[in-house]
Motif scaffolding. Sequence first.
Motif, PDB file in Angstrom:
ATOM      1  N   UNK A   1       0.881  -1.166   0.000  1.00 37.30           N
ATOM      2  CA  UNK A   1       0.000   0.000   0.000  1.00 37.30           C
ATOM      3  C   UNK A   1       0.918   1.216   0.000  1.00 37.30           C
ATOM      4  N   UNK A   2       0.978   1.981  -1.105  1.00 35.01           N
ATOM      5  CA  UNK A   2       1.961   3.066  -1.184  1.00 35.01           C
ATOM      6  C   UNK A   2       1.684   4.261  -0.266  1.00 35.01           C
ATOM      7  N   UNK A   3       0.497   4.331   0.323  1.00 31.07           N
ATOM      8  CA  UNK A   3       0.148   5.489   1.150  1.00 31.07           C
ATOM      9  C   UNK A   3       1.148   5.677   2.289  1.00 31.07           C
ATOM     10  N   UNK A   4       1.691   6.895   2.367  1.00 30.91           N
ATOM     11  CA  UNK A   4       2.593   7.239   3.463  1.00 30.91           C
ATOM     12  C   UNK A   4       3.985   6.666   3.344  1.00 30.91           C
ATOM     13  N   UNK A   5       4.282   6.007   2.241  1.00 35.30           N
ATOM     14  CA  UNK A   5       5.559   5.299   2.107  1.00 35.30           C
ATOM     15  C   UNK A   5       6.653   6.200   1.542  1.00 35.30           C
ATOM     16  N   UNK A   6       7.904   5.818   1.870  1.00 31.30           N
ATOM     17  CA  UNK A   6       9.088   6.412   1.236  1.00 31.30           C
ATOM     18  C   UNK A   6       9.557   5.448   0.154  1.00 31.30           C
ATOM     19  N   UNK A   7       9.712   5.957  -1.079  1.00 29.75           N
ATOM     20  CA  UNK A   7       9.974   5.106  -2.231  1.00 29.75           C
ATOM     21  C   UNK A   7      11.212   5.608  -2.965  1.00 29.75           C
ATOM     22  N   UNK A   8      12.030   4.670  -3.437  1.00 30.83           N
ATOM     23  CA  UNK A   8      13.201   4.992  -4.258  1.00 30.83           C
ATOM     24  C   UNK A   8      13.027   4.358  -5.629  1.00 30.83           C
ATOM     25  N   UNK A   9      13.273   5.148  -6.696  1.00 33.02           N
ATOM     26  CA  UNK A   9      13.254   4.652  -8.069  1.00 33.02           C
ATOM     27  C   UNK A   9      14.682   4.709  -8.602  1.00 33.02           C
ATOM     28  N   UNK A  10      15.318   3.535  -8.709  1.00 33.02           N
ATOM     29  CA  UNK A  10      16.718   3.452  -9.123  1.00 33.02           C
ATOM     30  C   UNK A  10      16.828   3.630 -10.635  1.00 33.02           C
ATOM     31  N   UNK A  11      17.743   4.504 -11.077  1.00 36.97           N
ATOM     32  CA  UNK A  11      17.920   4.732 -12.512  1.00 36.97           C
ATOM     33  C   UNK A  11      16.641   5.256 -13.141  1.00 36.97           C
ATOM     34  N   UNK A  12      16.143   6.351 -12.609  1.00 35.94           N
ATOM     35  CA  UNK A  12      14.809   6.837 -12.957  1.00 35.94           C
ATOM     36  C   UNK A  12      14.678   7.298 -14.407  1.00 35.94           C
ATOM     37  N   UNK A  13      15.817   7.565 -15.084  1.00 38.76           N
ATOM     38  CA  UNK A  13      15.746   7.989 -16.489  1.00 38.76           C
ATOM     39  C   UNK A  13      15.016   9.308 -16.641  1.00 38.76           C
ATOM     40  N   UNK A  14      13.984   9.352 -17.456  1.00 35.17           N
ATOM     41  CA  UNK A  14      13.209  10.580 -17.635  1.00 35.17           C
ATOM     42  C   UNK A  14      12.274  10.843 -16.457  1.00 35.17           C
ATOM     43  N   UNK A  15      12.209   9.901 -15.518  1.00 41.00           N
ATOM     44  CA  UNK A  15      11.409  10.113 -14.314  1.00 41.00           C
ATOM     45  C   UNK A  15       9.938   9.806 -14.457  1.00 41.00           C
ATOM     46  N   UNK A  16       9.528   9.232 -15.584  1.00 42.12           N
ATOM     47  CA  UNK A  16       8.102   9.066 -15.848  1.00 42.12           C
ATOM     48  C   UNK A  16       7.430   8.113 -14.864  1.00 42.12           C
ATOM     49  N   UNK A  17       8.134   7.029 -14.485  1.00 41.06           N
ATOM     50  CA  UNK A  17       7.546   6.100 -13.508  1.00 41.06           C
ATOM     51  C   UNK A  17       7.293   6.818 -12.185  1.00 41.06           C
ATOM     52  N   UNK A  18       8.293   7.549 -11.704  1.00 42.30           N
ATOM     53  CA  UNK A  18       8.162   8.250 -10.424  1.00 42.30           C
ATOM     54  C   UNK A  18       7.062   9.311 -10.485  1.00 42.30           C
ATOM     55  N   UNK A  19       6.982  10.030 -11.600  1.00 43.94           N
ATOM     56  CA  UNK A  19       5.970  11.077 -11.744  1.00 43.94           C
ATOM     57  C   UNK A  19       4.567  10.482 -11.753  1.00 43.94           C
ATOM     58  N   UNK A  20       4.374   9.408 -12.525  1.00 43.79           N
ATOM     59  CA  UNK A  20       3.050   8.777 -12.576  1.00 43.79           C
ATOM     60  C   UNK A  20       2.691   8.176 -11.220  1.00 43.79           C
ATOM     61  N   UNK A  21       3.684   7.581 -10.565  1.00 41.84           N
ATOM     62  CA  UNK A  21       3.448   7.008  -9.228  1.00 41.84           C
ATOM     63  C   UNK A  21       3.025   8.103  -8.247  1.00 41.84           C
ATOM     64  N   UNK A  22       3.701   9.252  -8.297  1.00 36.26           N
ATOM     65  CA  UNK A  22       3.354  10.355  -7.415  1.00 36.26           C
ATOM     66  C   UNK A  22       2.008  10.967  -7.737  1.00 36.26           C
ATOM     67  N   UNK A  23       1.692  11.076  -9.034  1.00 36.67           N
ATOM     68  CA  UNK A  23       0.393  11.612  -9.457  1.00 36.67           C
ATOM     69  C   UNK A  23      -0.759  10.729  -8.998  1.00 36.67           C
ATOM     70  N   UNK A  24      -0.597   9.420  -9.195  1.00 31.08           N
ATOM     71  CA  UNK A  24      -1.678   8.496  -8.892  1.00 31.08           C
ATOM     72  C   UNK A  24      -1.802   8.210  -7.393  1.00 31.08           C
TER      73      UNK A  24
END
Length: 324
Positions: free
Chosen positions: A87-110
């Motif tokens: 359950x991502x709520x309230x979690x601290x998350x690391x995205x290794x080798x984020x590249x353009x950052x799209x995964x992290x951005x979509x994860x944060x948006x959603x």
Amino acid sequence: MAHRASDHPIEVDVEEDDPSLAGTSSSTTSLSSSVLKYEYRHGRRYHAYQSGSYPFPNDKPEQDRLDMIHHVFYRLLNDRLFLAPIDPNGKRILDIGTGTGLWAIQMGDENPSIAKIVGNDLSPIQPSWVPPNVHFVVDDVEKDWVESKPYDYIHCRYMAGSIRDWPRLIQQCYDNLVPGGWLELQESINSLYSEDGSLKPDSWMVKMMEGLIEGGARVGQTLDPAPSFEGWVRDAGFANVQTHKFKLPIGPWPKDARLKECGSFMRINFVEGVEGFTAQLFIDVLGWKPEDVDALNAGVRAESLKGEIHPIFDFLVVAAQKPL
């Protein structure tokens, strides 16, 4: 626990014969600065920080390709960003080798209730306008980590050819997770095959993948880490290892609409991306002549557009939990 790809072969759409690449454009807002320095080789731009650690370009065409590949993996996983049971709520998350950052951005948006998502990469190519819970840093993930507090979830995707010491990286992930935290690794098994014999052993696409794997091995950065993921996470001390495998087609030949979409973008990935794949490893590492690389690239493009060849990668997702 293992979840395998369907044993049923992918059904071929016999009516698919359109070689059009329509609808392929994508756009990226990249971070730029007058103090950034890059290296230019083979007509492409490469990162300068920790030069040589990543053997592929970081220029605009490559950023567009990475954004497209993000969409492919998202659709392949049935519109999911992750498979770990968190359950991502309230979690601290690391995205290794984020590249353009799209995964992290979509994860944060959603998931606006996520406490913080950190995306690190060797290249500062991420957008400057991002969700408030997303933060990007330029960092070499293979150096010793200095983290203020551990993460609840670490995501690492599409990093083949970028890591010299996978067991050490996975151990650092383990050491920087909270007890009960999860690591998720997503990567294709980089050996192409076909279920109907249409992909021949002397195929240009097969030659390219074999050359990339050989080149990566020569510089000590494996291009095919996925088959070893399960063993590495267990060796690091992870438990509750969950493995999922998906079939990823190259080309719009599948009958299934979602796989057809993924395959269409993967064909573009080969047609438009092959030059960036082969330049550094084939010329600088394997010692190929530029004209021979040009011939290989042309062969890969031509084969990618042939509807009668039905290549497949297996895409592996390994999620593992740090014991409580």
